[in-house]
Design an enzyme around this catalytic site. Structure first.
Site, PDB file in Angstrom:
ATOM      1  N   HIS A 176       0.742  -1.043   0.107  1.00  0.00           N
ATOM      2  CA  HIS A 176       0.009   0.146   0.146  1.00  0.00           C
ATOM      3  C   HIS A 176       1.091   1.293   0.044  1.00  0.00           C
ATOM      4  O   HIS A 176       1.422   1.580   0.988  1.00  0.00           O
ATOM      5  CB  HIS A 176      -0.880  -0.078   1.382  1.00  0.00           C
ATOM      6  N   HIS A 179      -2.909   6.927  -0.436  1.00  0.00           N
ATOM      7  CA  HIS A 179      -3.869   7.482   0.290  1.00  0.00           C
ATOM      8  C   HIS A 179      -3.268   7.986   1.445  1.00  0.00           C
ATOM      9  O   HIS A 179      -4.010   8.131   2.628  1.00  0.00           O
ATOM     10  CB  HIS A 179      -4.737   6.340   0.922  1.00  0.00           C
ATOM     11  N   TYR A 181      -0.615   7.279   3.522  1.00  0.00           N
ATOM     12  CA  TYR A 181      -0.053   6.448   4.065  1.00  0.00           C
ATOM     13  C   TYR A 181       1.372   6.599   4.315  1.00  0.00           C
ATOM     14  O   TYR A 181       1.804   7.199   3.551  1.00  0.00           O
ATOM     15  CB  TYR A 181      -0.677   5.154   4.212  1.00  0.00           C
TER      16      TYR A 181
END
Length: 365
Positions: A176, A179, A181
């Site tokens: 990931h 977003h 993060y």
């Protein structure tokens, strides 16, 4: 094309419909352990060409939402084995989305001080413990800047989590990098004010993500590794990044020789800019390997993107909350169950209600 198989090197899917990752916070406590209820949830959706699991923290400090299932303890790995077995028994394929939220957390969730590229906090909320003992949205804690030792340890956490995912029966992992993060925080100027080899230039800001992907490929194989990016989304950030498009193209050039299973672009959520056809063509020109997109796509928009050769796979998020048989419904021109306010209220936490109790359509594929 949406319902046709896809193959790239050793990565294969039975169709091009992907279930996008969505946090649901149903793990067993204490220990953030995957359970049989989660196994049933994913089993119900196994007709997707690929399921990408909810975000799975690679360490305790990487956690940003309460009750999210981890993959860094033996108990968590055993719990995920129930999930992957259920998906495989139903003919499905599943990748684990490996996750570190960086500054988008609270010390009561992580159990320790939260970390980020730089000690910069902005207004943000995450799902965590409330003072009255329940759970809800809480303001994030101020982060501390990561040391070089902590950065290298985090890279190793992702590599070990990838190995744990394979041991748990996952078909691969998606890192990931989107977003707002941790990896996205390293990529963007506003959240990365470092002056060492992990900050400043485009090359330095993408160093951690590139190094982590390369190490993960070495550990489990390129056909089992993917990455998620969101250059047009400023979720978790105060403003757009003036260099993010240039950085994204430079990043894709670095990733192309790795021959990842796919690069996954998340779009059209939070604070975002519309993605233009010119941007998609630019991506294709520098990255000739599999591309996935997600973000408010429909059957019609997905088909158009596939037909135009701009993407290879299309992921659907909220439609999968209320339509476990999304592939069958779209293939048979059946109406979709609406994602409404009741469905939104049941996204985080709870039990089977609003999770595994959505009916299938009557039509057969």
């Amino acid at each position: 094309m949406l319902f046709s198989p896809f193959t790239f090197d050793a990565f294969q899917t039975k169709n091009r419909v992907v279930m996008a990752p969505m946090t649901r916070s149903r793990s067993t406590q204490p220990g953030d352990i995957p359970n049989l209820l989660m196994a049933e949830y994913y089993r119900q959706r196994a007709s997707a060409g690929l399921i990408i699991s909810e975000g799975v923290p690679v360490s305790a400090v990487g956690r940003g939402y309460s009750m999210t299932p981890g993959i860094y303890t033996a108990e968590q790995i055993a719990g995920w084995q129930q999930v992957t077995q259920a998906v495989h028994d139903a003919g499905g394929k599943i990748f684990a989305q490996l996750w570190h939220v960086g500054r988008r957390s609270h010390e009561r969730i992580a159990g320790q001080a939260i970390v980020a590229p730089s000690a910069i906090k902005i207004p943000d909320q995450v799902y965590g413990p409330l003072p009255d003992g329940g759970f809800g949205m809480i303001e994030t804690s101020p982060p501390k800047a990561m040391s070089t030792k902590e950065i290298l340890a985090t890279k190793n956490d992702f590599v070990q989590a990838a190995k744990n995912a394979i041991a748990a029966g996952f078909d691969g992992v998606e890192i990931h990098g989107a977003h707002g993060y941790l990896f996205d925080q390293f990529l963007r100027i506003a959240s990365n004010q470092r002056t060492d080899e992990y900050g400043g230039s485009l090359e330095n800001r993408m160093r951690l993500l590139v190094d982590t992907l390369a190490a993960t490929v070495d550990a489990i194989g390129a056909s089992k590794v993917a990455v998620r990016l969101s250059p047009m989304v400023t979720e978790g950030a105060a403003s757009e990044d003036p260099e993010i498009v240039a950085l994204t193209m430079a990043l894709l050039q670095q990733l192309a020789p790795m021959r990842l299973a796919y690069v996954h672009f998340s779009e059209n959520i939070g604070n975002y800019l519309p993605v233009t056809t010119d941007f998609r063509r630019q991506v294709r020109s520098v990255y000739p390997h599999p591309i996935m997109v997600a973000g408010k796509q429909t059957k019609q928009t997905a088909q158009a993107l596939l037909q135009d050769g701009l993407v290879d796979l299309v992921a659907f998020g909220t439609p999968y909350v209320t339509n476990p048989d999304l592939v069958e419904r779209m293939a048979n021109e059946q109406p979709l169950a609406e994602f409404d306010s009741d469905a939104r209220l049941s996204l985080y936490g709870g039990g089977a209600e609003g999770y595994t109790d959505y009916p299938r359509c009557s039509a057969k594929p």
